[in-house]
Design a protein around this motif. Sequence first.
Motif, short mmCIF file in Angstrom:
data_model
loop_
_atom_site.label_atom_id
_atom_site.label_comp_id
_atom_site.label_asym_id
_atom_site.label_seq_id
_atom_site.Cartn_x
_atom_site.Cartn_y
_atom_site.Cartn_z
N GLN A 23 0.83 -1.20 0.00
CA GLN A 23 0.00 0.00 0.00
C GLN A 23 0.87 1.26 0.00
O GLN A 23 0.62 2.19 -0.77
CB GLN A 23 -0.92 0.02 1.22
CG GLN A 23 -2.04 -0.98 1.15
CD GLN A 23 -2.91 -0.92 2.39
OE1 GLN A 23 -2.43 -1.14 3.49
NE2 GLN A 23 -4.18 -0.62 2.20
N ARG A 27 1.11 4.03 -2.93
CA ARG A 27 0.82 5.45 -2.65
C ARG A 27 1.99 6.33 -3.08
O ARG A 27 1.79 7.40 -3.67
CB ARG A 27 0.56 5.65 -1.16
CG ARG A 27 -0.83 5.36 -0.74
CD ARG A 27 -1.09 5.80 0.71
NE ARG A 27 -2.27 5.12 1.18
CZ ARG A 27 -2.26 4.01 1.90
NH1 ARG A 27 -1.14 3.46 2.29
NH2 ARG A 27 -3.39 3.43 2.27
N GLN A 28 3.21 5.89 -2.79
CA GLN A 28 4.39 6.68 -3.16
C GLN A 28 4.51 6.82 -4.68
O GLN A 28 4.79 7.90 -5.18
CB GLN A 28 5.66 6.04 -2.59
CG GLN A 28 6.91 6.83 -2.89
CD GLN A 28 6.88 8.20 -2.25
OE1 GLN A 28 6.65 8.29 -1.05
NE2 GLN A 28 7.11 9.23 -3.01
N VAL A 30 2.07 6.64 -6.89
CA VAL A 30 0.99 7.51 -7.35
C VAL A 30 1.30 8.96 -7.00
O VAL A 30 1.07 9.86 -7.81
CB VAL A 30 -0.38 7.06 -6.80
CG1 VAL A 30 -1.47 8.06 -7.16
CG2 VAL A 30 -0.74 5.68 -7.34
N ASP A 31 1.85 9.20 -5.82
CA ASP A 31 2.26 10.56 -5.44
C ASP A 31 3.32 11.08 -6.40
O ASP A 31 3.27 12.25 -6.82
CB ASP A 31 2.79 10.60 -4.01
CG ASP A 31 1.71 10.46 -2.96
OD1 ASP A 31 0.49 10.54 -3.29
OD2 ASP A 31 2.07 10.22 -1.78
N GLN A 34 1.66 11.91 -9.67
CA GLN A 34 0.89 13.15 -9.55
C GLN A 34 1.82 14.36 -9.56
O GLN A 34 1.55 15.35 -10.24
CB GLN A 34 0.04 13.14 -8.27
CG GLN A 34 -0.87 14.34 -8.16
CD GLN A 34 -1.98 14.30 -9.18
OE1 GLN A 34 -2.72 13.32 -9.23
NE2 GLN A 34 -2.13 15.34 -9.98
N LEU A 55 -5.02 8.41 -12.20
CA LEU A 55 -4.48 8.55 -10.84
C LEU A 55 -5.54 8.47 -9.75
O LEU A 55 -5.34 7.74 -8.77
CB LEU A 55 -3.65 9.84 -10.74
CG LEU A 55 -2.39 9.85 -11.61
CD1 LEU A 55 -1.68 11.19 -11.50
CD2 LEU A 55 -1.46 8.71 -11.26
N PRO A 56 -6.69 9.13 -9.88
CA PRO A 56 -7.72 8.97 -8.83
C PRO A 56 -8.27 7.54 -8.77
O PRO A 56 -8.60 7.04 -7.68
CB PRO A 56 -8.82 9.95 -9.25
CG PRO A 56 -8.16 10.94 -10.14
CD PRO A 56 -7.05 10.21 -10.81
N ARG A 59 -5.69 5.58 -6.84
CA ARG A 59 -5.78 5.94 -5.42
C ARG A 59 -6.98 5.27 -4.75
O ARG A 59 -6.88 4.78 -3.63
CB ARG A 59 -5.91 7.45 -5.26
CG ARG A 59 -4.62 8.19 -5.35
CD ARG A 59 -4.80 9.63 -4.91
NE ARG A 59 -3.76 10.48 -5.44
CZ ARG A 59 -2.52 10.51 -5.00
NH1 ARG A 59 -2.15 9.73 -4.01
NH2 ARG A 59 -1.64 11.32 -5.53
N ILE A 62 -6.21 1.36 -4.14
CA ILE A 62 -4.95 0.95 -3.53
C ILE A 62 -5.08 -0.36 -2.76
O ILE A 62 -4.26 -1.26 -2.90
CB ILE A 62 -4.35 2.08 -2.67
CG1 ILE A 62 -3.74 3.14 -3.58
CG2 ILE A 62 -3.31 1.53 -1.69
CD1 ILE A 62 -3.18 4.34 -2.88
#
Length: 99
Positions: A23, A27-28, A30-31, A34, A55-56, A59, A62
């Motif tokens: 997870q 997240r990293q 996707v960050d 972004q 991207l959304p 997110r 995840i």
Amino acid sequence: MDKSQRTAPIAKDPSALSFPDRQNTLRQIVDDLQHLRDSTVGASSDRRPALDRLLPIIRASIESIANADDDCWTNIIRELLQLRATLLRLKADAAGTCH
């Protein structure tokens, strides 16, 4: 260090990560995507609509993605890292043409 140059912590064998690590890794990534999307010279929503929708969705998914079997997880991470590499190249190309 430039935020776009940091990399998400990926183990040599991404399938060996625990669920929470998967997870966090996702997240990293996707960050990072972004940030790259937002910082690209001349970036506007009308130029990258697929990325703006992707991207959304990632997110929101995840937990499901992190729960994927090892082969699917590895393939998803590989594709996201390739996308990140492509965005880094585009950013570098755009910065090079602006100078």
